[in-house]
Design an enzyme around this catalytic site. Structure first.
Site, PDB file in Angstrom:
ATOM      1  N   LYS A  30       0.674  -0.954   0.069  1.00 60.39           N
ATOM      2  CA  LYS A  30      -0.245   0.119  -0.219  1.00 60.39           C
ATOM      3  C   LYS A  30       1.186   0.994   0.216  1.00 60.39           C
ATOM      4  O   LYS A  30       0.963   1.932   1.170  1.00 60.39           O
ATOM      5  CB  LYS A  30      -0.799  -0.094   1.377  1.00 60.39           C
ATOM      6  CG  LYS A  30      -2.197   0.794   1.508  1.00 60.39           C
ATOM      7  CD  LYS A  30      -3.370   0.579   2.147  1.00 60.39           C
ATOM      8  CE  LYS A  30      -4.084   1.106   2.886  1.00 60.39           C
ATOM      9  NZ  LYS A  30      -5.122   1.949   0.934  1.00 60.39           N
TER      10      LYS A  30
HETATM   11  N1  PPE Z   1      -7.954  -1.368  -2.971  1.00 61.77           N
HETATM   12  C1  PPE Z   1      -7.303  -0.480  -3.060  1.00 61.77           C
HETATM   13  C2  PPE Z   1      -6.466   0.235  -4.109  1.00 61.77           C
HETATM   14  C3  PPE Z   1      -7.346   0.219  -1.936  1.00 61.77           C
HETATM   15  O1  PPE Z   1      -7.012   1.603  -1.874  1.00 61.77           O
HETATM   16  C4  PPE Z   1      -8.089  -0.266  -0.697  1.00 61.77           C
HETATM   17  C5  PPE Z   1      -8.551   0.522   0.848  1.00 61.77           C
HETATM   18  C6  PPE Z   1      -9.247  -1.317  -0.922  1.00 61.77           C
HETATM   19  C7  PPE Z   1      -9.094  -1.797  -2.469  1.00 61.77           C
HETATM   20  C8  PPE Z   1      -9.664  -1.863   0.383  1.00 61.77           C
HETATM   21  O2  PPE Z   1      -8.727  -2.444   1.241  1.00 61.77           O
HETATM   22  P1  PPE Z   1      -9.075  -2.422   2.873  1.00 61.77           P
HETATM   23  O3  PPE Z   1      -8.987  -1.380   3.745  1.00 61.77           O
HETATM   24  O4  PPE Z   1      -7.980  -3.160   3.514  1.00 61.77           O
HETATM   25  O5  PPE Z   1     -10.479  -2.867   2.995  1.00 61.77           O
HETATM   26  N2  PPE Z   1      -8.014   2.127   0.495  1.00 61.77           N
HETATM   27  C9  PPE Z   1      -7.872   3.220   1.725  1.00 61.77           C
HETATM   28  C10 PPE Z   1      -8.019   4.522   1.341  1.00 61.77           C
HETATM   29  C11 PPE Z   1      -8.807   5.122   0.486  1.00 61.77           C
HETATM   30  C12 PPE Z   1      -8.402   6.554   0.346  1.00 61.77           C
HETATM   31  O6  PPE Z   1      -8.525   7.126  -0.528  1.00 61.77           O
HETATM   32  O7  PPE Z   1      -7.861   7.406   0.921  1.00 61.77           O
HETATM   33  C13 PPE Z   1      -9.104   2.979   2.423  1.00 61.77           C
HETATM   34  O8  PPE Z   1     -10.322   2.010   2.495  1.00 61.77           O
HETATM   35  O9  PPE Z   1      -8.693   3.335   3.815  1.00 61.77           O
END
Ligand code: PPE
Length: 333
Positions: free
Chosen positions: A160
């Site tokens: 990330k």
């Molecule tokens: N894919 C991506 C590309 C992504 O950034 C997130 C989280 C997810 C999947 C889902 O991951 P999880 O939160 O572990 O279920 N994106 C984060 C950032 C958003 C932002 O704009 O800043 C979030 O949801 O916290």
């Protein structure tokens, strides 16, 4: 144009500082080259006060992301874990979004990040539903992006890293400027990958599926949570690649992520999805809400309470398990 309400404190490089004092230098290396890794975590109000959801899994991913980038985080896991807890307590806001971030700081310019010190912060702010409360209720309108999702041969999506979000930003801006709520990105093979900040799920004839990690996605913690819910609902689950057409033919589609929660997709490129009723998505949303808000014994081990665990009468006189003790370890009754 600040959409964030100021809270009291931000944790920066080892201590809680006042919100307005959490400043960094414009020559911070990570600002120029995207060399920073971060997390997004939520805490929610529960009958026992604020609880952070799946903190340990988020910390695991944080350190794994850092490892991919040879970034040595100058604070250990226990310190950052406690920083998250202390921050929520210091701000006195039970429902918020936490953003741990490690980045190459002010030191040297040029592409070798190892010449700059690594700085670490944890900030938090109040963040409503990412795709709108209305989106969670009625579903959002998505479009397939003309931008391909980043590929692990060039920019590993499972780490990330802030740089990944330049790709997400291109897709998001394209979607919004085209009048849609959100984008769905295909990978370089043309299979469905994910949203700019969410994973994607498909439901067809009561089978729930999502693309595998190898499709070029972030391994979402909400994705993992949903996979567990699918099993607990007694539904069939498949980790499988699917195409754009399979999005159109789905009975239900939804996005999921920490920021987005579980948000139904009601339309993809003008094609309505299913009947618009979302019976399975609704069941998963209900489980998610119960888990986040400490209403479900089944998922109690996913919560880290911010306030010390009160002593149950039967064990009064014994020492508490600790301020972040887990509900599952508490005696029943
Ligand atoms: N894919 C991506 C590309 C992504 O950034 C997130 C989280 C997810 C999947 C889902 O991951 P999880 O939160 O572990 O279920 N994106 C984060 C950032 C958003 C932002 O704009 O800043 C979030 O949801 O916290």
């Amino acid at each position: 144009m600040v959409g964030i309400r100021k809270l009291k404190k931000i944790w920066l490089d080892g201590r809680l500082v006042d919100w307005d004092s959490a400043q960094i230098h414009v020559l911070s290396h990570g600002l120029h080259y995207g060399y920073s890794v971060f997390e997004g975590i939520r805490c929610h109000d529960t009958p026992r006060g604020s609880a952070i959801f799946r903190l340990d899994e988020h910390l695991d991913r944080f350190y794994n992301s850092a490892k991919v980038y040879r970034m040595s985080v100058p604070f250990d896991r226990a310190t950052l874990r406690q920083a998250c807890i202390d921050l929520v307590r210091a701000n006195g806001v039970p429902e918020a979004y936490l953003r741990p971030i490690a980045f190459s700081g002010y030191g040297q310019m040029g592409l070798d990040p190892t010449q700059s010190p690594i700085q670490v912060a944890v900030a938090m702010w109040e963040w409503g539903a990412y795709l709108g409360a209305d989106g969670v209720d009625r579903g959002v309108r998505a479009t397939i992006s003309s931008w391909a999702r980043i590929d692990s041969r060039s920019l590993p999506p499972q780490a990330k890293c802030s740089a990944n979000y330049a790709n997400s930003g291109l897709a998001k801006m394209e979607a919004v400027s085209g009048g849609y709520d959100e984008a769905i990105l295909l990978n370089t093979q043309g299979m469905v990958a994910e949203g700019p900040g969410e994973n994607v799920f498909r439901v067809k004839k009561e089978v729930v599926s999502t693309p595998p990690a190898s499709s070029g996605i972030l391994r979402g913690i909400t994705r993992d949570t949903v996979i567990r819910f699918v099993a607990d609902e007694g539904l069939v689950f498949q980790r499988t690649d699917f195409t754009r057409e399979e999005l159109f033919s789905a009975d239900e589609l939804f996005f999921c992520g920490t920021a987005a929660g579980i948000t139904p997709i009601r339309e993809v490129d003008g094609r309505p999805i299913g009947t618009g009723a979302y019976p399975i998505t609704r069941r998963l949303q209900q489980r998610y809400e119960a888990a986040l808000h400490g209403r479900s014994e089944e998922y109690a081990s996913w919560l880290t309470y911010v306030e010390p665990v009160p002593l149950a009468p039967s064990i009064s006189g014994m020492r508490s398990a600790g301020r972040s003790g887990r509900a599952s370890r508490e005696p029943k009754g």
